[in-house]
Write a protein that holds these residues in place. Sequence first.
Motif, PDB file in Angstrom:
ATOM      1  N   SER A 150     -11.443   5.753   3.825  1.00  0.00           N
ATOM      2  CA  SER A 150     -11.126   4.393   4.267  1.00  0.00           C
ATOM      3  C   SER A 150     -11.108   4.266   5.777  1.00  0.00           C
ATOM      4  O   SER A 150     -11.377   3.189   6.324  1.00  0.00           O
ATOM      5  N   GLY A 151     -10.779   5.350   6.466  1.00  0.00           N
ATOM      6  CA  GLY A 151     -10.688   5.285   7.925  1.00  0.00           C
ATOM      7  C   GLY A 151     -11.978   5.608   8.659  1.00  0.00           C
ATOM      8  O   GLY A 151     -12.047   5.444   9.882  1.00  0.00           O
ATOM      9  N   LEU A 152     -13.013   6.053   7.931  1.00  0.00           N
ATOM     10  CA  LEU A 152     -14.255   6.446   8.604  1.00  0.00           C
ATOM     11  C   LEU A 152     -14.903   5.281   9.351  1.00  0.00           C
ATOM     12  O   LEU A 152     -15.461   5.466  10.431  1.00  0.00           O
TER      13      LEU A 152
ATOM     14  N   ALA B 110      -5.282   3.393  -0.358  1.00  0.00           N
ATOM     15  CA  ALA B 110      -5.849   3.793   0.931  1.00  0.00           C
ATOM     16  C   ALA B 110      -6.359   2.615   1.766  1.00  0.00           C
ATOM     17  O   ALA B 110      -5.984   2.486   2.943  1.00  0.00           O
ATOM     18  N   PRO B 111      -7.213   1.734   1.240  1.00  0.00           N
ATOM     19  CA  PRO B 111      -7.684   0.631   2.096  1.00  0.00           C
ATOM     20  C   PRO B 111      -6.573  -0.326   2.502  1.00  0.00           C
ATOM     21  O   PRO B 111      -6.623  -0.904   3.597  1.00  0.00           O
ATOM     22  N   MET B 112      -5.567  -0.497   1.642  1.00  0.00           N
ATOM     23  CA  MET B 112      -4.459  -1.375   2.004  1.00  0.00           C
ATOM     24  C   MET B 112      -3.676  -0.798   3.183  1.00  0.00           C
ATOM     25  O   MET B 112      -3.290  -1.524   4.112  1.00  0.00           O
ATOM     26  N   ILE B 113      -3.441   0.506   3.163  1.00  0.00           N
ATOM     27  CA  ILE B 113      -2.706   1.144   4.250  1.00  0.00           C
ATOM     28  C   ILE B 113      -3.553   1.202   5.517  1.00  0.00           C
ATOM     29  O   ILE B 113      -3.121   0.790   6.603  1.00  0.00           O
ATOM     30  N   VAL B 114      -4.766   1.702   5.380  1.00  0.00           N
ATOM     31  CA  VAL B 114      -5.606   1.949   6.550  1.00  0.00           C
ATOM     32  C   VAL B 114      -5.984   0.641   7.246  1.00  0.00           C
ATOM     33  O   VAL B 114      -5.861   0.520   8.474  1.00  0.00           O
ATOM     34  N   HIS B 115      -6.429  -0.349   6.473  1.00  0.00           N
ATOM     35  CA  HIS B 115      -6.832  -1.604   7.103  1.00  0.00           C
ATOM     36  C   HIS B 115      -5.631  -2.282   7.763  1.00  0.00           C
ATOM     37  O   HIS B 115      -5.766  -2.870   8.857  1.00  0.00           O
TER      38      HIS B 115
ATOM     39  N   GLY C 229       0.812  -1.210   0.000  1.00  0.00           N
ATOM     40  CA  GLY C 229       0.000   0.000   0.000  1.00  0.00           C
ATOM     41  C   GLY C 229       0.842   1.255   0.000  1.00  0.00           C
ATOM     42  O   GLY C 229       0.541   2.223  -0.724  1.00  0.00           O
ATOM     43  N   LEU C 230       1.923   1.260   0.797  1.00  0.00           N
ATOM     44  CA  LEU C 230       2.815   2.425   0.811  1.00  0.00           C
ATOM     45  C   LEU C 230       3.490   2.625  -0.541  1.00  0.00           C
ATOM     46  O   LEU C 230       3.663   3.771  -1.001  1.00  0.00           O
TER      47      LEU C 230
ATOM     48  N   VAL D  70      -7.212   4.377  18.159  1.00  0.00           N
ATOM     49  CA  VAL D  70      -7.778   4.388  16.812  1.00  0.00           C
ATOM     50  C   VAL D  70      -8.075   5.815  16.371  1.00  0.00           C
ATOM     51  O   VAL D  70      -7.767   6.215  15.242  1.00  0.00           O
ATOM     52  N   LEU D  71      -8.653   6.609  17.248  1.00  0.00           N
ATOM     53  CA  LEU D  71      -8.975   7.990  16.898  1.00  0.00           C
ATOM     54  C   LEU D  71      -7.710   8.824  16.685  1.00  0.00           C
ATOM     55  O   LEU D  71      -7.680   9.714  15.828  1.00  0.00           O
TER      56      LEU D  71
END
Length: 364
Positions: A298-300, A250-255, A217-218, A276-277
């Motif tokens: 992705s982080g919502l 984004a989803p690869m990094i965030v997840h 992801g990066l 998390v917040l």
Amino acid sequence: MISARVLDLAVEKGLVSDGQRLALLSLAREVEGPVQAPPVDEERLRFITGFADIFVTMGIALFLGAAMYLIGMSLPPAAGLALLAAMSWGLAEFFTRRRRMALPSIVLLAIFVCSAFMALSLFLGAQKGSSFLALWAWGWGRGWGIGALPNLADARSVALAAIGTSALAALHYWRFRVPITIAAGVSALSLAAITLLMAAAPQLMAASATPIVFGLGLAIFALAMRFDLSDPLRETRRTDIAFWLHLLAAPMIVHSVFQAVGATQYGIGPASAALVLAIFAILAAVAILVDRRALLVSGLVYAGWAFASLFRTIGFNDYTGPVTVLLLGAFVLVLSAGWTPLRAAVVSRLGPAWAARLPPHAPR
């Protein structure tokens, strides 16, 4: 001032190169000056050019859906999928190359890539359904869903099919210049890497799936930023290419990040929710800095999960769902309204050299 669209068409017809296009745009701004100020803090996307795009997309779905059903009654799955890919290429010759319709081009590209991947995996000897299993294993399941494919031969077939699909995606981009094609090719290469590792080192993947996916992801995020930094005013096709790469990364990094801190487990405590917040706040700062909202979107879900956990802790059990959704909606609206001053505050703290390469921002 010469328009970016005219130069894009000139590049497609082989009249000028990408480098010459950027040089001509720079020269036009220097000689004539900008006709209007560049858009401030807008993440534009050429997704639809008119209702005709929706109308044509409906026709494509109806035509190819019915054609695939009829083809499936007389041809083996691999041959039928290959024919579907060829038909989507043929339709792209008119609706993409000649009409330059945005939404139909994206849909036709998606059909071409998915059909080509599944056809290649079956032609190369994978068992029926292995290509679907590989796609599922890449994204979901336990953790990142990394698990062994049915057998080593299937894994090799799927990996080779993914490599072949990336080559076909490159050919498609050379012919049609659809921005999402770069993300599709990169996605296929990432799938090939994951599948080969699943086959060659299953124990490594079982232990290190999250950091491996995070690293991929990066790398994709860095590629997206390379396109962004080469076009800070977002006037050329490079900004659309960067958008789809950000959407993939984004989803690869965030997840991966939230998986590593245990945020995907049910019933996280107050300390984990606060962590998390805090991570979400860092992702928001990065998103504001680069003027891309994919990391935030992705982080919502994880931010909502953390808020819900905190509300349950303080006794809002009966209202956890609606209050969480209300808070997330308010956050999105406030952030959208304050995006420009926030970007100005963040970018102004950078050096002039870096600030000049980022998208422009309005002064505070």
